[in-house]
Scaffold this motif. Structure first.
Motif, PDB file in Angstrom:
ATOM      1  N   GLY A 177      12.242 -15.878   2.600  1.00  0.00           N
ATOM      2  CA  GLY A 177      13.009 -15.384   1.462  1.00  0.00           C
ATOM      3  C   GLY A 177      12.384 -14.159   0.829  1.00  0.00           C
ATOM      4  O   GLY A 177      11.164 -14.028   0.786  1.00  0.00           O
ATOM      5  N   LYS A 178      13.226 -13.270   0.376  1.00  0.00           N
ATOM      6  CA  LYS A 178      12.762 -12.055  -0.292  1.00  0.00           C
ATOM      7  C   LYS A 178      12.602 -12.337  -1.782  1.00  0.00           C
ATOM      8  O   LYS A 178      13.224 -13.237  -2.334  1.00  0.00           O
ATOM      9  N   LEU A 179      11.766 -11.555  -2.437  1.00  0.00           N
ATOM     10  CA  LEU A 179      11.593 -11.680  -3.875  1.00  0.00           C
ATOM     11  C   LEU A 179      12.809 -11.115  -4.597  1.00  0.00           C
ATOM     12  O   LEU A 179      13.460 -10.183  -4.125  1.00  0.00           O
ATOM     13  N   LYS A 180      13.102 -11.684  -5.744  1.00  0.00           N
ATOM     14  CA  LYS A 180      14.170 -11.164  -6.592  1.00  0.00           C
ATOM     15  C   LYS A 180      13.510 -10.711  -7.895  1.00  0.00           C
ATOM     16  O   LYS A 180      13.365 -11.483  -8.835  1.00  0.00           O
ATOM     17  N   LEU A 181      13.076  -9.452  -7.899  1.00  0.00           N
ATOM     18  CA  LEU A 181      12.372  -8.897  -9.047  1.00  0.00           C
ATOM     19  C   LEU A 181      13.361  -8.336 -10.063  1.00  0.00           C
ATOM     20  O   LEU A 181      14.437  -7.857  -9.701  1.00  0.00           O
ATOM     21  N   THR A 182      12.971  -8.360 -11.315  1.00  0.00           N
ATOM     22  CA  THR A 182      13.798  -7.768 -12.361  1.00  0.00           C
ATOM     23  C   THR A 182      13.658  -6.246 -12.302  1.00  0.00           C
ATOM     24  O   THR A 182      12.714  -5.718 -11.696  1.00  0.00           O
ATOM     25  N   SER A 183      14.551  -5.553 -12.975  1.00  0.00           N
ATOM     26  CA  SER A 183      14.445  -4.095 -13.026  1.00  0.00           C
ATOM     27  C   SER A 183      13.148  -3.685 -13.714  1.00  0.00           C
ATOM     28  O   SER A 183      12.541  -2.681 -13.343  1.00  0.00           O
ATOM     29  N   GLU A 184      12.691  -4.482 -14.680  1.00  0.00           N
ATOM     30  CA  GLU A 184      11.424  -4.184 -15.359  1.00  0.00           C
ATOM     31  C   GLU A 184      10.246  -4.320 -14.390  1.00  0.00           C
ATOM     32  O   GLU A 184       9.327  -3.505 -14.403  1.00  0.00           O
ATOM     33  N   GLN A 185      10.270  -5.345 -13.544  1.00  0.00           N
ATOM     34  CA  GLN A 185       9.202  -5.543 -12.555  1.00  0.00           C
ATOM     35  C   GLN A 185       9.208  -4.421 -11.515  1.00  0.00           C
ATOM     36  O   GLN A 185       8.149  -3.941 -11.111  1.00  0.00           O
ATOM     37  N   LEU A 186      10.399  -4.011 -11.093  1.00  0.00           N
ATOM     38  CA  LEU A 186      10.501  -2.917 -10.120  1.00  0.00           C
ATOM     39  C   LEU A 186      10.010  -1.608 -10.729  1.00  0.00           C
ATOM     40  O   LEU A 186       9.280  -0.855 -10.085  1.00  0.00           O
ATOM     41  N   LYS A 187      10.389  -1.335 -11.962  1.00  0.00           N
ATOM     42  CA  LYS A 187       9.942  -0.114 -12.652  1.00  0.00           C
ATOM     43  C   LYS A 187       8.419  -0.128 -12.799  1.00  0.00           C
ATOM     44  O   LYS A 187       7.758   0.890 -12.591  1.00  0.00           O
ATOM     45  N   ALA A 188       7.847  -1.286 -13.117  1.00  0.00           N
ATOM     46  CA  ALA A 188       6.397  -1.399 -13.256  1.00  0.00           C
ATOM     47  C   ALA A 188       5.705  -1.163 -11.915  1.00  0.00           C
ATOM     48  O   ALA A 188       4.665  -0.492 -11.859  1.00  0.00           O
ATOM     49  N   ALA A 189       6.272  -1.692 -10.829  1.00  0.00           N
ATOM     50  CA  ALA A 189       5.701  -1.475  -9.491  1.00  0.00           C
ATOM     51  C   ALA A 189       5.764   0.006  -9.129  1.00  0.00           C
ATOM     52  O   ALA A 189       4.793   0.575  -8.611  1.00  0.00           O
ATOM     53  N   GLN A 190       6.895   0.649  -9.418  1.00  0.00           N
ATOM     54  CA  GLN A 190       7.048   2.081  -9.160  1.00  0.00           C
ATOM     55  C   GLN A 190       5.984   2.870  -9.926  1.00  0.00           C
ATOM     56  O   GLN A 190       5.315   3.739  -9.355  1.00  0.00           O
ATOM     57  N   GLU A 191       5.802   2.560 -11.207  1.00  0.00           N
ATOM     58  CA  GLU A 191       4.833   3.270 -12.035  1.00  0.00           C
ATOM     59  C   GLU A 191       3.407   3.062 -11.537  1.00  0.00           C
ATOM     60  O   GLU A 191       2.605   3.994 -11.546  1.00  0.00           O
ATOM     61  N   LYS A 192       3.079   1.848 -11.078  1.00  0.00           N
ATOM     62  CA  LYS A 192       1.740   1.579 -10.531  1.00  0.00           C
ATOM     63  C   LYS A 192       1.465   2.457  -9.310  1.00  0.00           C
ATOM     64  O   LYS A 192       0.384   3.028  -9.170  1.00  0.00           O
ATOM     65  N   ILE A 193       2.436   2.523  -8.417  1.00  0.00           N
ATOM     66  CA  ILE A 193       2.252   3.333  -7.198  1.00  0.00           C
ATOM     67  C   ILE A 193       2.138   4.805  -7.569  1.00  0.00           C
ATOM     68  O   ILE A 193       1.226   5.498  -7.103  1.00  0.00           O
ATOM     69  N   LEU A 194       3.049   5.296  -8.402  1.00  0.00           N
ATOM     70  CA  LEU A 194       3.036   6.717  -8.777  1.00  0.00           C
ATOM     71  C   LEU A 194       1.739   7.095  -9.483  1.00  0.00           C
ATOM     72  O   LEU A 194       1.225   8.194  -9.294  1.00  0.00           O
ATOM     73  N   ALA A 195       1.193   6.184 -10.288  1.00  0.00           N
ATOM     74  CA  ALA A 195      -0.054   6.457 -11.000  1.00  0.00           C
ATOM     75  C   ALA A 195      -1.241   6.604 -10.050  1.00  0.00           C
ATOM     76  O   ALA A 195      -2.261   7.198 -10.405  1.00  0.00           O
ATOM     77  N   ASN A 196      -1.109   6.091  -8.843  1.00  0.00           N
ATOM     78  CA  ASN A 196      -2.194   6.145  -7.851  1.00  0.00           C
ATOM     79  C   ASN A 196      -1.986   7.191  -6.767  1.00  0.00           C
ATOM     80  O   ASN A 196      -2.753   7.251  -5.812  1.00  0.00           O
TER      81      ASN A 196
END
Length: 129
Positions: free
Chosen positions: A109-128
């Motif tokens: 099964g795939k994860l079902k992340l909220t838009s807030e969780q996805l935005k946070a993941a995007q920001e973590k990657i971009l910050a690095n």
């Protein structure tokens, strides 16, 4: 036109990680694990090994800094690479932060992340990057 072409064109919103003239990278909205990124050539070609050679070699060079950023952003042993291509008929490469081989199991099964969780993941990657 595939869903990936619509994302590249801006017709469908995405959590963009990087883009150049050949490729577009964005978060998988149904990830195997948090931080799962897709690398898509802007050429709409169904099968990965039908992608022109110059794109294939350039795709890994494009993916490298993204993979390094994922490694820094998410606790993992490494970033795994996968090409499956069964769900969307547009060649793409998966970059997945992994701690074990099961983290690349596309049958679970795939994860079902909220838009807030996805935005946070995007920001973590971009910050690095």
């Amino acid at each position: 036109m595939t869903i990936f072409s619509k994302i590249i064109a801006g017709d469908i919103p995405a959590y963009k990680i990087a883009e150049n003239d050949q490729f577009f990278a964005f978060l998988d909205i149904f990830p195997l694990v948090e931080g799962h990124v897709l690398i898509v050539p802007k050429l709409e070609i169904d099968k990965f090994f039908d992608v022109p050679d110059v794109y294939l070699s350039s795709m890994l060079v494009f993916a490298k800094p993204i993979a390094k950023a994922i490694e820094k952003a998410f606790p993992c042993n490494r970033v795994g690479l996968a090409v499956v291509g069964l769900e969307v008929p547009h060649a793409h490469l998966h970059l997945v932060p992994i701690n074990g081989i099961d983290d690349l199991n596309f049958t679970r099964g795939k994860l079902k992340l909220t838009s807030e969780q996805l935005k946070a993941a995007q920001e973590k990657i971009l910050a690095n990057m």
